[in-house]
Write a protein that holds these residues in place. Structure first.
Motif, PDB file in Angstrom:
ATOM      1  N   SER A 218       0.833  -1.206   0.000  1.00  0.00           N
ATOM      2  CA  SER A 218       0.000   0.000   0.000  1.00  0.00           C
ATOM      3  C   SER A 218       0.865   1.253   0.000  1.00  0.00           C
ATOM      4  CB  SER A 218      -0.914   0.009   1.236  1.00  0.00           C
ATOM      5  OG  SER A 218      -0.142  -0.052   2.417  1.00  0.00           O
ATOM      6  N   SER A 219       2.184   1.037   0.012  1.00  0.00           N
ATOM      7  CA  SER A 219       3.162   2.131  -0.074  1.00  0.00           C
ATOM      8  C   SER A 219       4.463   1.501  -0.547  1.00  0.00           C
ATOM      9  CB  SER A 219       3.360   2.797   1.295  1.00  0.00           C
ATOM     10  OG  SER A 219       4.013   1.897   2.183  1.00  0.00           O
ATOM     11  N   THR A 220       5.530   2.300  -0.620  1.00  0.00           N
ATOM     12  CA  THR A 220       6.836   1.753  -1.003  1.00  0.00           C
ATOM     13  C   THR A 220       7.616   1.261   0.208  1.00  0.00           C
ATOM     14  OG1 THR A 220       7.926   3.921  -0.834  1.00  0.00           O
ATOM     15  CG2 THR A 220       6.975   3.318  -2.977  1.00  0.00           C
ATOM     16  N   TYR A 221       7.001   1.228   1.381  1.00  0.00           N
ATOM     17  CA  TYR A 221       7.735   0.972   2.624  1.00  0.00           C
ATOM     18  C   TYR A 221       8.435  -0.400   2.651  1.00  0.00           C
ATOM     19  CZ  TYR A 221       5.464   5.064   4.781  1.00  0.00           C
ATOM     20  OH  TYR A 221       5.039   6.329   5.088  1.00  0.00           O
ATOM     21  N   LYS A 222       7.772  -1.443   2.146  1.00  0.00           N
ATOM     22  CA  LYS A 222       8.401  -2.765   2.149  1.00  0.00           C
ATOM     23  C   LYS A 222       9.650  -2.764   1.274  1.00  0.00           C
ATOM     24  CE  LYS A 222       4.232  -5.489   3.094  1.00  0.00           C
ATOM     25  NZ  LYS A 222       3.281  -6.492   2.554  1.00  0.00           N
ATOM     26  N   LEU A 223       9.549  -2.108   0.126  1.00  0.00           N
ATOM     27  CA  LEU A 223      10.723  -1.994  -0.748  1.00  0.00           C
ATOM     28  C   LEU A 223      11.793  -1.136  -0.086  1.00  0.00           C
ATOM     29  CD1 LEU A 223       8.896  -1.433  -4.165  1.00  0.00           C
ATOM     30  CD2 LEU A 223       9.931  -3.548  -3.318  1.00  0.00           C
ATOM     31  N   GLY A 224      11.363  -0.082   0.619  1.00  0.00           N
ATOM     32  CA  GLY A 224      12.319   0.779   1.314  1.00  0.00           C
ATOM     33  C   GLY A 224      13.092   0.026   2.376  1.00  0.00           C
ATOM     34  N   LEU A 225      12.399  -0.813   3.140  1.00  0.00           N
ATOM     35  CA  LEU A 225      13.081  -1.596   4.173  1.00  0.00           C
ATOM     36  C   LEU A 225      14.034  -2.593   3.533  1.00  0.00           C
ATOM     37  CD1 LEU A 225      13.587  -2.517   7.047  1.00  0.00           C
ATOM     38  CD2 LEU A 225      11.522  -3.935   6.911  1.00  0.00           C
ATOM     39  N   LEU A 226      13.589  -3.267   2.483  1.00  0.00           N
ATOM     40  CA  LEU A 226      14.442  -4.259   1.832  1.00  0.00           C
ATOM     41  C   LEU A 226      15.695  -3.604   1.262  1.00  0.00           C
ATOM     42  CD1 LEU A 226      14.054  -7.305   1.438  1.00  0.00           C
ATOM     43  CD2 LEU A 226      13.272  -6.832  -0.875  1.00  0.00           C
ATOM     44  N   ARG A 227      15.530  -2.463   0.595  1.00  0.00           N
ATOM     45  CA  ARG A 227      16.689  -1.791   0.018  1.00  0.00           C
ATOM     46  C   ARG A 227      17.618  -1.262   1.109  1.00  0.00           C
ATOM     47  NH1 ARG A 227      17.140   3.480  -3.988  1.00  0.00           N
ATOM     48  NH2 ARG A 227      19.241   2.978  -4.761  1.00  0.00           N
ATOM     49  N   ASN A 323       8.214   3.931  12.585  1.00  0.00           N
ATOM     50  CA  ASN A 323       7.452   3.600  11.380  1.00  0.00           C
ATOM     51  C   ASN A 323       7.868   2.246  10.820  1.00  0.00           C
ATOM     52  OD1 ASN A 323       5.916   4.205   8.776  1.00  0.00           O
ATOM     53  ND2 ASN A 323       8.027   4.020   8.043  1.00  0.00           N
ATOM     54  N   ILE A 324       9.156   1.963  10.803  1.00  0.00           N
ATOM     55  CA  ILE A 324       9.667   0.703  10.255  1.00  0.00           C
ATOM     56  C   ILE A 324       9.121  -0.485  11.044  1.00  0.00           C
ATOM     57  CG2 ILE A 324      11.765  -0.690   9.993  1.00  0.00           C
ATOM     58  CD1 ILE A 324      13.184   2.040   9.315  1.00  0.00           C
ATOM     59  N   LEU A 325       9.150  -0.384  12.382  1.00  0.00           N
ATOM     60  CA  LEU A 325       8.663  -1.487  13.215  1.00  0.00           C
ATOM     61  C   LEU A 325       7.149  -1.670  13.065  1.00  0.00           C
ATOM     62  CD1 LEU A 325      10.703  -0.984  16.522  1.00  0.00           C
ATOM     63  CD2 LEU A 325      11.151  -2.592  14.668  1.00  0.00           C
ATOM     64  N   ASP A 326       6.422  -0.563  12.977  1.00  0.00           N
ATOM     65  CA  ASP A 326       4.949  -0.640  12.925  1.00  0.00           C
ATOM     66  C   ASP A 326       4.418  -1.039  11.556  1.00  0.00           C
ATOM     67  OD1 ASP A 326       4.886   0.134  15.552  1.00  0.00           O
ATOM     68  OD2 ASP A 326       4.354   2.237  15.140  1.00  0.00           O
ATOM     69  N   ASN A 327       5.165  -0.730  10.509  1.00  0.00           N
ATOM     70  CA  ASN A 327       4.634  -0.939   9.162  1.00  0.00           C
ATOM     71  C   ASN A 327       5.390  -2.011   8.370  1.00  0.00           C
ATOM     72  OD1 ASN A 327       2.318   1.024   8.861  1.00  0.00           O
ATOM     73  ND2 ASN A 327       3.893   2.414   9.606  1.00  0.00           N
ATOM     74  N   PRO A 328       6.475  -1.692   7.651  1.00  0.00           N
ATOM     75  CA  PRO A 328       7.042  -2.730   6.769  1.00  0.00           C
ATOM     76  C   PRO A 328       7.567  -3.955   7.511  1.00  0.00           C
ATOM     77  CG  PRO A 328       8.514  -0.833   6.888  1.00  0.00           C
ATOM     78  CD  PRO A 328       7.222  -0.421   7.532  1.00  0.00           C
ATOM     79  N   ALA A 329       8.197  -3.774   8.673  1.00  0.00           N
ATOM     80  CA  ALA A 329       8.707  -4.944   9.403  1.00  0.00           C
ATOM     81  C   ALA A 329       7.560  -5.832   9.870  1.00  0.00           C
ATOM     82  CB  ALA A 329       9.556  -4.497  10.587  1.00  0.00           C
TER      83      ALA A 329
END
Length: 560
Positions: A218-227, A323-329
């Motif tokens: 629903s955002s780029t956050y998962k890609l942001g965490l992976l990168r 944000n990282i812990l609450d969303n993409p992680a």
């Protein structure tokens, strides 16, 4: 395992091992070695006899030997070869695993009988995880009585074959007959088993592909965490805090910092949507927007922040971490389950108006973040393949939310801010030192007072963007031009050791740049830990040189 006898009688064991040749001991499997070469691991290297023979055949060798006395003799005997010696041991091989190498050959000769039976399955699993696709694992088994000093356990072919079957290794047809002991000891005989890894064997790349392509976003956050994690594993391996069989633990603050460096140009410079609609971003607090007048390089790892800037940057990192812990992680899950791939936890911290350096200790104050070990290794080894896949998916996502921009704009926004190839500060340091004394070219030992000089990126900027102080060396223009975009060969770098250390001690240690020097090295070089010594930095350089040669297949410079 106890290595007391090998220390106590190091010279006797050294002489005994050297009395036999590599070909005598390993004739059963040498036909599978052929003429190829690559990266080899010699576990329990002893006198260095086998490591030396492999290096003579063109292999780069990492020699592991836990007995200090024996290791020092072996290291001295092989000092003129491309062999890296480490104090490590089975079953953990903890230092080796920190380096994220994958080996084309792993040799475990006359060692397995020292491994307690309760540790063997884990030891075999770890050895398998260290193999490169197509890599070969060779283990020799000693049968027969002990010698009264050393503790030997019973070993069997069937046990190893069972381990290999569970790890999907292919057995190679070495002779099954036991061979006589070349030292003619009564009742002692030997067996050799060899196995090959058919493919990657870790499942890492399918998992990464699932997150990049298949996972709902629903955002780029998962890609942001992976990168972010790929960038850290590739460019800042020294930031890892701990490693177990299952997890690599890294500072949560470092994840937040790299996240900000990724999103800073996307949001603040290019104003590119990172989610559909017009809603804001949970990490982009007031402090994040205050960073608009800065470059991401102003708050990269190792940088020192003034009392006016530090609280703002630390608060922005803290918001990113939350944000990282609450969303993409939380929402990045294993295929077919709701179980998160990554784990993390924040720590209570007080942010004061005081200067701070963005080093490993500071970034650890935010908490910890855990990455599955096999994924961290894949990020390190395959960054040059994984990152473009992430970027391409990221571009497609942004394009689906906002059609106003060309692909070129999206790619510019996603370009990692490396800065430019900058040697000006070190050039100024060289000039200052030349005013009062001598500065030597690290490659030729020539006095730069009488020569046209350059500042050489020891590991070439064009292939590994790094302006850290430890990577910038005084060199003659002739040497620098000859070296060009190649890596210094292992023996050449070792030969330069006294001149490199002399330069660091002459121009950096004891000056205002010392903290920056060690903080940068601590992040970007492996195996440093908390030991802030120039010798430790140089050892980290040797290991990083081997990682770059193996992962990027860089050509080597042999000197003038």
């Amino acid at each position: 395992m106890s290595y007391g006898p090998y220390n106590k009688n190091a010279q006797n064991f050294f002489t005994q091992y050297q009395s036999l040749t590599f070909e005598q001991v390993h004739q059963d499997w040498l036909s599978f070695l052929g003429d190829k070469s690559g990266l080899a691991l010699d576990v329990g290297a002893g006198s260095g006899r086998d490591s030396s023979a492999l290096a003579g055949r063109g292999w780069d060798v990492v020699a592991v030997e836990p007995a200090t006395g024996l290791r020092e003799l072996g290291q001295n005997a092989t000092r003129d070869q491309s062999i890296h010696w480490l104090d490590d041991q089975l079953p953990d091989l903890g230092k080796i695993r920190k380096l994220s190498y994958r080996f084309d050959l792993i040799l475990v000769s006359a060692v397995w009988m020292h491994v307690p039976p309760s540790d063997r399955e884990r030891a075999f699993r770890i050895l398998t995880q260290l193999l490169a696709p197509g890599g070969m694992l060779v283990i020799t088994l000693r049968h027969g009585p002990g010698d009264g000093e050393r503790l030997f356990y019973d070993v069997s072919r069937e046990e190893l074959e069972g381990f290999a079957k569970r790890r999907a290794l292919i057995p190679l047809p070495v002779p099954v007959e036991r061979s006589r002991d070349e030292l003619k000891r009564d009742g002692v005989s030997w067996e050799t088993l060899a196995f090959r890894l058919a493919d990657d064997g870790t499942g890492a790349l399918p998992t990464v592909r699932h997150i990049i392509v298949n996972d709902n976003k629903s955002s780029t956050y998962k890609l942001g965490l992976l990168r972010t994690l790929v960038r850290m594993a590739d460019g800042a391996p020294g930031l890892a805090l701990n490693r177990s069989d299952d997890w690599v633990e890294i500072p949560l603050g470092a994840v937040g910092l790299f996240w900000i460096m990724l999103y800073h140009p996307l949001v603040l410079r290019h104003q590119l949507r990172q989610a559909p609609g017009s809603r804001g971003y949970s990490f982009a607090t007031q402090d994040f927007y205050k960073l608009q007048s800065f470059s991401p390089l102003d708050f990269s790892v190792g940088m020192s922040l003034s009392a006016d800037v530090a609280p703002m940057v630390l608060r922005a990192i803290k918001a990113a971490c939350r944000n990282i812990l609450d969303n993409p992680a939380h929402y990045t899950t294993w295929p077919g389950s709701n179980r998160p791939v990554f784990e993390g936890g924040s720590a209570r911290m007080t942010i004061k108006k005081a200067p701070v350096r963005l080093d490993k200790a500071t970034l650890s104050r935010f908490g910890t973040f855990r990455v599955p070990s096999f994924l961290w290794d894949a990020f390190s080894r395959y960054a040059c393949w994984i990152e473009p896949a992430i970027v391409n998916e990221w571009v497609d996502l942004m394009g689906s939310w906002d059609l106003r921009y060309s692909m070129d704009v999206y790619h510019r926004g996603l370009q990692w801010v490396e800065g430019r190839r900058d040697t000006s500060a070190v050039r100024q340091m060289i000039n200052q030192e030349l005013e009062t004394g001598r500065v030597e070219c690290v490659w030729t030992a020539q006095n730069l007072k009488e020569k046209r000089f350059d500042v050489d990126h020891c590991f070439p900027w064009s292939r590994w963007n790094n302006n850290d102080l430890w990577n910038l060396m005084p060199a003659t223009h002739t040497a620098n031009a000859s070296k060009s975009e190649k890596l210094p060969a292992d023996l050449l770098l070792k030969e330069a050791y006294p001149r490199v250390l002399n330069w660091w001690e002459q121009a950096i240690v004891g000056t205002s740049r010392e903290d920056q020097f060690f903080s940068e090295a601590e992040a970007s070089l492996p195996l440093l830990g908390q030991e802030r010594t120039v010798e430790g930095v140089f050892e980290g350089m040797l290991q990083q040189r081997l990682r770059l040669k193996t992962n990027l297949q860089l050509g080597e410079w042999l000197g003038l």
